[in-house]
Design an enzyme around this catalytic site. Structure first.
Site, mmCIF file in Angstrom:
data_model
loop_
_atom_site.group_PDB
_atom_site.id
_atom_site.type_symbol
_atom_site.label_atom_id
_atom_site.label_comp_id
_atom_site.label_asym_id
_atom_site.label_seq_id
_atom_site.Cartn_x
_atom_site.Cartn_y
_atom_site.Cartn_z
ATOM 1 C CG ASP A 55 -2.278 0.351 1.039
ATOM 2 O OD1 ASP A 55 -2.680 0.460 -0.125
ATOM 3 O OD2 ASP A 55 -2.991 0.540 2.039
ATOM 4 C CD GLU A 80 -7.382 3.830 1.826
ATOM 5 O OE1 GLU A 80 -7.167 3.366 0.696
ATOM 6 O OE2 GLU A 80 -8.206 3.367 2.620
ATOM 7 C CG ASP A 142 -7.672 3.091 -2.947
ATOM 8 O OD1 ASP A 142 -6.712 2.707 -2.257
ATOM 9 O OD2 ASP A 142 -8.851 2.759 -2.718
ATOM 10 C CB ILE A 144 -3.714 -1.617 -2.694
ATOM 11 C CG1 ILE A 144 -2.232 -1.737 -3.042
ATOM 12 C CG2 ILE A 144 -4.412 -2.958 -3.000
ATOM 13 C CD1 ILE A 144 -1.538 -2.899 -2.344
ATOM 14 C CG ASP A 145 -10.345 0.342 -4.800
ATOM 15 O OD1 ASP A 145 -10.783 0.382 -3.634
ATOM 16 O OD2 ASP A 145 -11.080 0.323 -5.811
ATOM 17 C CB THR A 147 -6.521 -4.038 1.165
ATOM 18 O OG1 THR A 147 -7.643 -3.610 1.884
ATOM 19 C CG2 THR A 147 -5.633 -2.870 0.846
ATOM 20 C CB SER A 265 -10.818 -3.222 -6.450
ATOM 21 O OG SER A 265 -10.702 -3.747 -7.759
ATOM 22 C CE LYS A 268 -17.494 -3.438 -7.079
ATOM 23 N NZ LYS A 268 -16.330 -3.793 -6.279
ATOM 24 C CG ASP A 294 -12.758 3.463 -2.013
ATOM 25 O OD1 ASP A 294 -11.708 2.890 -2.386
ATOM 26 O OD2 ASP A 294 -13.168 3.419 -0.841
#
Ligand code: AMP
Ligand code: MG
Length: 354
Positions: A55, A80, A142, A144-145, A147, A265, A268, A294
């Site tokens: 991250d 984040e 983000d 790592i969206d 996690t 995440s 989509k 996000d």
């Protein structure tokens, strides 16, 4: 034929090129860490340290590349993570680990001849402290969206957007585990068995996808389904992130036949933007307030692919309020034909719930 936006009079061409480079490099670091997690034994899988390292490492690389590639720009990034925890006494080992990982990723890539110190790493992370807001330019990241998907070995994304005077004008989504080929059999626009998709969009220039490892970009568009009976819908893999009783009642009202496609995440949003499915529903529990990172990158990829992204009341998402979106619950993305029908079903289902 698709055309690279860099040559199509795109006012954000330089920013887009930098953002793609930043996300691709950060994704490489994440891939390496994820491989390590998946190879580790059950006991060490429970240790969240690798995720934390990835991250922070992803955030450092994105900040570094943006600063290197866009030196003339004043730099504001809403992200984040901040470095507070890493500055504590007990965090030296983790900081060392992040620094090594970042430096190894830079060396393997070969674009930059440099080595970061631990202080450089902390300073890069603190670049992400910006509050965003309605004026000026702010990158929204983000690192790592998803996690939880990252730990499971499933979908996750490195998501980077650019806000200009309160509007999202650019988005890049690196999805290392999403096949480049569409999962919708009726949509044969992408080809090959490659895994790893890089979605990107700039305002007024459409949305495209290419292989995360690099390939000719292809223009993408949302599906053209106008009868919800033929639609499928995406929702969070994590049951706690979206109310499933409500989404299933919405699907039932619409007559949707297919079971929900559950994915972690902003992958989509990418999948929706290329027509892998028709509807994206996200109805968090009451106390949850959405963060801008996000949704910023994912939402412009969908709107530039011809889709719409709205809150449950039918309003556009407002990214100009700082680090959070408005309190309005629920986010819906779909094509222009289905949006009025989906909104009606969402509002009815919410009313019944009350
Ligand atoms: P997704 O995989 O689409 O559910 O989205 C992942 C994102 O959901 C994470 O990056 C978190 O910021 C966010 N998240 C964390 N907790 C919650 C929650 N209780 N409800 C909704 N979203 C959440
Ligand atoms: Mg996230």
């Amino acid at each position: 034929m698709s055309q690279a936006p860099e040559v199509a009079g795109n006012p954000y061409a330089a920013e887009l090129a930098a953002a793609k480079k930043a996300v691709a490099l950060a994704a490489r670091l994440c891939q390496r860490v994820q491989r390590g997690i998946l190879q580790s034994d059950i006991q060490s899988k429970a240790d969240r340290t690798p995720v934390t390292v990835a991250d922070y490492g992803s955030q450092v690389l994105v900040c570094l590349v943006l600063k290197k590639e866009l030196p003339a720009h004043s730099f504001s990034i809403v992200a984040e993570e901040d470095s507070k925890d890493l500055r504590e006494d007990g965090a030296q080992e983790i900081l060392e680990h992040i620094t090594t990982l970042v430096n190894e990723t830079i060396v393997n890539d070969g674009s930059y001849n440099m080595s970061l110190s631990k202080e450089d790493v902390l300073a890069a992370i603190d670049g992400g402290k910006s509050e965003g807001g309605p004026s000026g330019r702010h990158w929204i990241l983000d690192p790592i969206d998803g996690t939880k998907g990252f730990i499971r070995g499933d979908q996750y994304a490195v998501a980077l957007g650019l806000l200009d005077e309160g509007k999202v004008v650019l988005g890049v989504l690196g999805c290392p585990n999403l096949p480049l080929k569409s999962t919708n059999k009726n949509n044969c626009s992408s080809s090959g068995d490659q895994i790893g998709s890089l979605f990107f969009a700039t305002i007024g220039c459409g949305a495209q996808v290419e292989a995360l490892e690099g390939s000719e970009p292809e223009k993408i568009s949302v599906c053209s389904i106008d009868n919800p009976v033929d639609a499928s819908f995406f929702e969070s893999f994590e049951a706690s992130h979206s109310k499933r009783d409500l989404t299933s009642s919405i699907a039932e009202k619409l007559g949707v036949q297919a079971p929900p496609v559950r994915m972690d995440s902003q992958a989509k949003y990418g999948a929706l933007a290329r027509g892998d499915g028709a509807i994206f529903l996200r109805i968090p529990h009451k106390s949850y307030i959405e963060t801008v990172w996000d949704h910023a990158a994912g939402s412009i990829v969908v709107t530039e692919a011809g889709g719409m992204v709205k809150d449950a009341s039918g309003n556009d998402l407002d990214f100009s309020k700082g680090r959070h979106l408005d309190r309005e619950r629920g986010i819906i993305a779909t094509n222009k034909h289905l949006m009025p029908l989906v909104l009606k079903a969402v509002q009815e289902a919410m009313k019944e719930e009350q």
